[in-house]
Design a protein around this motif. Structure first.
Motif: not given
Length: 341
Positions: A163, A167, A199
């Motif tokens: 997760e 980001m 990302a």
């Protein structure tokens, strides 16, 4: 039987996605002339790690050592998963120190973004947490720039890492794992690598006491502590002193580099790496010292016995022990009464 146009486009779209994950040469996966490209395909963003193909200039994090960066085709990939291995448990400090050095280099370019360090309870119990004051003085990392996530189990740490890897509000993600757990397989590393590429942020996989195994990481570095050399002064090496922290780096896996070994020293003042090339060509420690006096060979002569108070005489010792007062005629002058006019 001929393959339909839809099936062919699907196959080439899947191959392009695999090329992004594995970093294979794009020309091997070119679609036939006239075949449309999918919307997600972006060949200019693919990090190529084989042969002489070039990548974007800003695709790599240069370590600052020219031979090592050249061997890695410019440094460590920014948008990828990179492994940093310690073969033994006692190497955990060197692995963590090298990761913090890389984080310091990253934070110079990503001002204002923090670094997330993920680990299990077992990891932090075994290796501990970095010291906040040492982070600031040695790496220039403020306490607010390094975040920690302690997970009770490995499956939770992997979920947090996946997760966090997607980001863009983080400068980098560090995942520290001990040993060779079964859950950290090729599929798990592919997921981390794919999210890092999406990302555009680096993910560093720190391995404590781990054996090399197949992963999706393009680069694997083996890190162990190297002996520190004495500090350099104007009079030569200072005997008994401890110089900069040093790391022995081995390229265990790379799609462009041959196996190689390097010894790096971390400069905590300038916050850069220096390469040590033997005893004569090693990096110097610019410690400010006072120049030697021209008439002496040593900075200072050895001091003799030093007493805080002079040793008492035998008669004084006896008097103080018995509590006897000296006769009036032997009183000190400043204790005699003053005479008027």
């Amino acid at each position: 039987m001929a393959i339909s146009a839809v099936a062919r486009e699907t196959v080439f779209a899947l191959r392009r996605q695999i090329a992004k994950i594995e970093g294979t040469l794009p020309e091997r996966l070119q679609a036939p002339a006239g075949a449309p490209l999918d919307a997600d395909a972006s060949p200019d963003l693919t990090i190529v790690r084989r042969g002489l193909a070039a990548a974007l200039p800003d695709a790599f994090l240069p370590i600052g050592i020219e031979p090592l960066d050249a061997a890695l085709s410019g440094g460590l990939p920014k948008a990828a998963l990179s492994e940093i291995h310690g073969l033994e448990t006692r190497d955990a400090g060197a692995v963590a120190g090298f990761a913090l050095s890389l984080a310091s280099l990253i934070l110079k370019q990503a001002q204002g973004l923090p670094v997330l360090w993920i680990g299990t309870t077992e990891i932090f119990r075994e290796a501990g947490f970095p010291y906040a004051r040492g982070l600031q003085s040695s790496f220039g990392i403020g306490p607010e720039q390094l975040l920690f996530s302690e997970a009770p189990k490995l499956v939770d740490a992997l979920w947090v890492a996946e997760e966090a890897a997607r980001m863009t509000a983080l400068a980098a993600v560090i995942l520290e794992i001990r040993g060779n757990p079964q859950r950290l397989d090729l599929t798990a590393t592919r997921r981390l690598h794919a999210r890092a590429q999406s990302a555009g942020r680096p993910v560093f996989l720190l391995r404590q006491a781990a054996e090399p195994e197949p992963t999706a990481a393009p680069v694997r570095l083996i890190v162990s502590p190297a002996p520190a050399v004495p500090r350099e002064t104007v009079a030569g090496p200072l005997a008994g002193s401890i110089g900069r922290p040093a790391f022995a780096i081995s390229i265990g896996k790379s799609r462009t580099a041959l196996p190689g070994q390097f010894t790096l020293e971390w400069n905590p003042d300038e916050r850069v790496f220096d390469e040590r090339r033997g005893e004569e060509g090693r990096a110097k420690n610019p410690v400010p010292v006072v120049s030697l006096f021209g008439g002496r060979k040593d900075p200072a002569a050895a001091s003799g016995a030093v007493l805080a108070f002079p040793a008492p005489r035998s008669s004084d010792a006896i008097s103080s022990a018995t509590g006897d007062q000296p006769p009036p005629g032997q009183r000190a002058a400043h204790l005699s009464p003053r005479r008027a006019g």
